[in-house]
Design a protein around this motif. Structure first.
Motif, mmCIF file in Angstrom:
data_model
loop_
_atom_site.group_PDB
_atom_site.id
_atom_site.type_symbol
_atom_site.label_atom_id
_atom_site.label_comp_id
_atom_site.label_asym_id
_atom_site.label_seq_id
_atom_site.Cartn_x
_atom_site.Cartn_y
_atom_site.Cartn_z
ATOM 1 N N THR A 126 5.452 45.980 10.387
ATOM 2 C CA THR A 126 4.956 45.537 9.086
ATOM 3 C C THR A 126 3.796 44.551 9.244
ATOM 4 O OG1 THR A 126 7.012 45.987 7.935
ATOM 5 C CG2 THR A 126 5.623 44.286 6.975
ATOM 6 N N ALA A 127 3.922 43.650 10.210
ATOM 7 C CA ALA A 127 2.838 42.693 10.455
ATOM 8 C C ALA A 127 1.584 43.424 10.954
ATOM 9 C CB ALA A 127 3.287 41.625 11.456
ATOM 10 N N ILE A 128 1.773 44.485 11.740
ATOM 11 C CA ILE A 128 0.615 45.279 12.186
ATOM 12 C C ILE A 128 -0.075 45.904 10.971
ATOM 13 C CG2 ILE A 128 -0.192 47.287 13.505
ATOM 14 C CD1 ILE A 128 2.144 46.886 15.435
ATOM 15 N N MET A 129 0.731 46.438 10.052
ATOM 16 C CA MET A 129 0.126 47.061 8.852
ATOM 17 C C MET A 129 -0.707 46.055 8.070
ATOM 18 S SD MET A 129 2.629 49.785 7.093
ATOM 19 C CE MET A 129 3.803 48.640 6.373
ATOM 20 N N GLU A 130 -0.186 44.838 7.923
ATOM 21 C CA GLU A 130 -0.946 43.840 7.166
ATOM 22 C C GLU A 130 -2.239 43.491 7.892
ATOM 23 O OE1 GLU A 130 1.091 40.640 5.095
ATOM 24 O OE2 GLU A 130 3.005 41.643 5.468
ATOM 25 N N TYR A 131 -2.153 43.448 9.222
ATOM 26 C CA TYR A 131 -3.350 43.189 10.025
ATOM 27 C C TYR A 131 -4.364 44.311 9.819
ATOM 28 C CZ TYR A 131 -6.363 42.810 14.133
ATOM 29 O OH TYR A 131 -7.453 42.725 14.962
ATOM 30 N N VAL A 132 -3.897 45.552 9.915
ATOM 31 C CA VAL A 132 -4.783 46.713 9.760
ATOM 32 C C VAL A 132 -5.473 46.656 8.400
ATOM 33 C CG1 VAL A 132 -4.760 49.226 9.405
ATOM 34 C CG2 VAL A 132 -3.586 48.225 11.383
ATOM 35 N N ASP A 133 -4.701 46.324 7.376
ATOM 36 C CA ASP A 133 -5.299 46.292 6.048
ATOM 37 C C ASP A 133 -6.379 45.220 5.954
ATOM 38 O OD1 ASP A 133 -5.492 47.243 3.351
ATOM 39 O OD2 ASP A 133 -4.702 45.287 2.759
ATOM 40 N N TYR A 155 -6.381 38.152 12.686
ATOM 41 C CA TYR A 155 -5.492 37.926 13.828
ATOM 42 C C TYR A 155 -4.717 36.608 13.662
ATOM 43 C CZ TYR A 155 -3.585 37.542 18.500
ATOM 44 O OH TYR A 155 -2.720 37.414 19.552
ATOM 45 N N ALA A 156 -5.409 35.578 13.188
ATOM 46 C CA ALA A 156 -4.731 34.290 12.959
ATOM 47 C C ALA A 156 -3.660 34.456 11.874
ATOM 48 C CB ALA A 156 -5.751 33.223 12.565
ATOM 49 N N ARG A 157 -3.959 35.298 10.894
ATOM 50 C CA ARG A 157 -2.996 35.566 9.838
ATOM 51 C C ARG A 157 -1.764 36.289 10.412
ATOM 52 N NH1 ARG A 157 -2.190 36.415 4.046
ATOM 53 N NH2 ARG A 157 -4.210 35.469 3.753
ATOM 54 N N TRP A 158 -2.033 37.241 11.293
ATOM 55 C CA TRP A 158 -0.931 37.958 11.953
ATOM 56 C C TRP A 158 -0.062 36.968 12.735
ATOM 57 C CZ3 TRP A 158 0.062 38.490 17.266
ATOM 58 C CH2 TRP A 158 1.068 39.405 17.605
ATOM 59 N N GLU A 159 -0.720 36.036 13.416
ATOM 60 C CA GLU A 159 0.057 35.035 14.188
ATOM 61 C C GLU A 159 0.939 34.209 13.260
ATOM 62 O OE1 GLU A 159 -3.181 33.112 16.499
ATOM 63 O OE2 GLU A 159 -1.925 33.690 18.223
ATOM 64 N N MET A 160 0.398 33.833 12.098
ATOM 65 C CA MET A 160 1.200 33.046 11.158
ATOM 66 C C MET A 160 2.380 33.879 10.661
ATOM 67 S SD MET A 160 0.396 31.394 7.439
ATOM 68 C CE MET A 160 1.250 32.693 6.545
ATOM 69 N N GLU A 161 2.118 35.146 10.356
ATOM 70 C CA GLU A 161 3.213 35.981 9.844
ATOM 71 C C GLU A 161 4.276 36.208 10.913
ATOM 72 O OE1 GLU A 161 1.735 39.201 7.490
ATOM 73 O OE2 GLU A 161 1.045 37.692 6.060
ATOM 74 N N MET A 162 3.844 36.363 12.166
ATOM 75 C CA MET A 162 4.804 36.550 13.250
ATOM 76 C C MET A 162 5.649 35.294 13.431
ATOM 77 S SD MET A 162 4.726 39.591 14.466
ATOM 78 C CE MET A 162 5.290 39.567 16.151
ATOM 79 N N TRP A 163 4.996 34.137 13.323
ATOM 80 C CA TRP A 163 5.754 32.892 13.471
ATOM 81 C C TRP A 163 6.777 32.754 12.337
ATOM 82 C CZ3 TRP A 163 6.078 29.383 17.374
ATOM 83 C CH2 TRP A 163 6.895 28.276 17.103
ATOM 84 N N CYS A 164 6.323 33.003 11.115
ATOM 85 C CA CYS A 164 7.232 32.876 9.962
ATOM 86 C C CYS A 164 8.384 33.877 10.076
ATOM 87 C CB CYS A 164 6.476 33.087 8.651
ATOM 88 S SG CYS A 164 5.392 31.706 8.250
ATOM 89 N N ARG A 165 8.073 35.070 10.572
ATOM 90 C CA ARG A 165 9.092 36.094 10.756
ATOM 91 C C ARG A 165 10.161 35.632 11.752
ATOM 92 N NH1 ARG A 165 9.547 41.900 10.602
ATOM 93 N NH2 ARG A 165 7.902 42.025 9.079
ATOM 94 N N PHE A 166 9.703 34.988 12.818
ATOM 95 C CA PHE A 166 10.648 34.443 13.801
ATOM 96 C C PHE A 166 11.561 33.407 13.120
ATOM 97 C CE2 PHE A 166 11.152 30.799 16.860
ATOM 98 C CZ PHE A 166 12.180 31.346 17.612
ATOM 99 N N GLY A 172 -2.780 25.119 14.864
ATOM 100 C CA GLY A 172 -4.090 24.481 14.745
ATOM 101 C C GLY A 172 -4.251 23.907 13.345
ATOM 102 N N ASP A 173 -4.640 24.778 12.390
ATOM 103 C CA ASP A 173 -4.720 24.324 11.000
ATOM 104 C C ASP A 173 -3.321 24.248 10.392
ATOM 105 O OD1 ASP A 173 -7.470 24.193 11.068
ATOM 106 O OD2 ASP A 173 -7.721 26.282 10.394
ATOM 107 N N PHE A 174 -3.167 23.427 9.383
ATOM 108 C CA PHE A 174 -1.894 23.328 8.666
ATOM 109 C C PHE A 174 -1.663 24.616 7.869
ATOM 110 C CE2 PHE A 174 0.882 22.237 5.157
ATOM 111 C CZ PHE A 174 1.850 21.472 5.789
ATOM 112 N N THR A 175 -0.496 25.230 8.039
ATOM 113 C CA THR A 175 -0.206 26.485 7.313
ATOM 114 C C THR A 175 1.238 26.502 6.805
ATOM 115 O OG1 THR A 175 0.683 27.691 9.211
ATOM 116 C CG2 THR A 175 -1.716 27.810 8.892
#
Ligand SMILES: N[C@@H](CCC(=O)N[C@@H](CS)C(=O)NCC(=O)O)C(=O)O
Lengths: 256, 257
Positions: free
Chosen positions: A70-77, B93-104, B188-191
């Motif tokens: 799901t995170a990959i999909m959001e990245y792709v978008d 990519y930074a957004r993906w990192e934030m989402e991965m962290w929140c998912r964890f 890095g930045d506050f999120t």
């Protein structure tokens, strides 16, 4: 740094199918690297070098590895041009995220457990027992090791399967209810929630015929058929290699 | 029905994330305190499937123009996006990192923290309730598996292995934080990652102290978070004066890999 996209995936289905279909919808070409899950390719050193968790899918882009379908999909978008798969309205976006979470964390695991007990387990069970034990030992995530063990040795308890079936029934009810209110799952346009939902539900009328059929879930069926008609869906399902992908054919409309 | 209201519990866990997110982005919302540990989420805010079936369990409910919404990270994202905030990186990519962290945090840390928090603070409260009152509370819950979590907490017979597994998840979270904190904040930045992580870990310092012993960067980050204006304002909403002891049933422990 390479701008090319490489996607490591299994059949267009569940977690693999999500980024496959999202990339196709965006019109992003990608190098397809098929990982045969039933052959345990995802636990072999080549693949673990890409994703040490040993789960599929994984994507390479710009020299980076991305995981989590799901995170990959959001990245792709976000990273590519092409039609937006997240809606602009913040409340609609909240609904897309809510549905994806509900499916990823509550509904899909229940589907998976049932699928693994009736399909994945029997598909590999007949292999050499020692080879299977060794294959299980190579699985990096303890949770996945447990899941494989249960599937291979048919150890799912009746209670946990019943709980999964209860959740599937409730999930189908929620999907039908949402789709009777709106054209698409999260709002009035096609979004990542639909891409996610299709991968979860495309075979529903086959796997849960008593719960999902023309009478009980007309809106789900119509929604699945509309997604199946999209060129990106055709293109994605053509990448499957096993009998499994043929299940999607139940969504063909009767000739008028 | 117009406008925005936030039905929130004590400023701990998911309620802390969303209260602080409101203050971060300057959202005008009517703040309505409810007692999540008394099951008031099933009685006070307007009902809606998405609230009933929220994977977060007992969390705050944000009502926007009549639509009740749940799940703290997504509510924080909503608030950020609706108010033009800057709590999420724009670069994909930074957004993906934030989402991965929140998912964890959502999938591994929150279920562990809420088990440990509820065991320490909610089990005694529920055991002190009489059966009729408890059954009344549970009868109002729309999700059968959430109702089951309430019962389990009241029984209080958590298997030792599950407790240890949960403590392990908190240690893992702090280990990851220790390696990840980049300057003042996690990414890095506050999120939103800072808000959600703090919301679940602040109460763990007392319950899993060993996790924080050799973690100077995490402790400094906890202090920075505690001193941040939005967190101070959120904590000031406490009615009990002891929000870190306020726990309600949270997300379930993953039942499938
Ligand atoms: N949450 C992950 C889950 C990935 C996952 O578990 N994928 C399954 C296939 S659908 C897998 O890799 N199974 C192989 C295994 O467990 O060995 C995602 O959404 O990408």
């Amino acid at each position: 740094m390479s701008d090319e996209v490489t996607l490591f995936h299994w059949e267009p289905n569940a977690n693999s199918g999500k980024p496959m279909l999202a990339l196709a919808e965006k019109g992003v070409p990608f190098e397809s690297r098929y990982v045969d899950m039933l052959n345990f390719d995802q636990h072999k050193p080549d693949y673990l070098a890409i994703n040490p968790q040993g789960t599929i899918p994984a994507m390479l882009h710009g020299g980076r590895v991305l995981t989590e379908s799901t995170a990959i999909m959001e990245y792709v978008d976000a990273a590519f041009d092409g039609p937006a798969l997240m809606p602009p309205d913040p409340k609609d976006r909240w609904r897309v995220r809510w549905w994806m979470k509900f499916m990823d964390q509550w509904l899909a695991p229940s589907f998976s457990m049932i699928g693994w007990s009736i399909f994945v387990g029997p598909a590999v069970r007949r292999r050499d027992p020692q080879e299977l034990e060794a294959a299980i030992e190579r699985i990096p995530l303890p949770e996945r090791r447990t899941a494989w063990r249960k599937a291979i040795y048919n150890q799912f308890s009746e209670a946990e399967l019943a709980e999964s079936q209860r959740r599937v029934a409730i999930g189908i009810g929620l999907l039908e209810e949402a789709l009777s209110k709106r054209a698409w799952l999260a709002c009035d346009r096609y979004t990542l929630a639909d891409v996610n939902g299709f991968n979860l539900a495309y075979a529903l009328p086959l796997s849960q015929p008593h719960l999902s059929n023309e009478e009980k879930t007309p809106h789900i069926l119509e929604w699945l058929r509309r997604i199946y008609e999209r060129p990106a869906t055709r293109q994605t399902w053509a990448l499957g290699r096993t009998e499994m992908v043929k299940r999607v054919k139940i969504l063909e409309r009767e000739p008028q | 029905m117009m406008g925005t209201s936030l039905f929130h519990g004590e400023p701990n866990g998911p309620s802390l994330t969303v209260l602080a997110a409101c203050y971060e982005v300057g959202a005008e919302a009517e703040m309505i305190a409810i007692d999540l540990a008394a099951g008031e989420r099933h009685a006070v805010p307007p009902r809606r499937r998405e609230v009933e079936m929220s994977i977060e369990g007992e969390g705050p409910v944000l009502v926007v123009e009549g639509e009740p919404m749940a799940d703290s990270v997504f509510l924080a994202q909503y608030l950020d996006e609706a108010h033009g905030g800057s709590l999420q990186p724009a670069e994909p990519y930074a957004r993906w990192e934030m989402e991965m962290w929140c998912r964890f945090v959502i999938e591994r840390v929150a279920p562990a923290a809420s088990l440990l928090g509820a065991r320490a603070h909610l089990t005694p409260k529920l055991q002190a309730m009489d059966d009729v009152a408890f059954e009344q509370l549970v009868a109002a819950i729309g999700s059968a598996d959430l109702a089951e979590r309430w019962r389990t907490i009241r029984e209080g017979a958590f298997p030792e292995a599950q407790i240890e597994d949960s403590r392990g998840k908190i240690r893992l979270a702090v280990e990851r934080l220790e390696n990840r904190i980049d300057g003042d904040w996690i990414l890095g930045d506050f999120t939103i990652a800072d808000l959600e992580t703090y919301a679940w870990l602040a109460g763990m310092v007392a319950l899993v102290p060993e996790a924080f012993e050799n973690a100077p960067r995490t402790r400094a980050w906890l202090d920075r978070m505690a001193g941040r204006e939005s967190i101070r304002r959120a904590v000031a909403q406490s009615r009990t004066g002891d929000p870190l002891s306020a726990w309600a049933p949270g997300p379930e422990i993953n039942r499938w890999g």
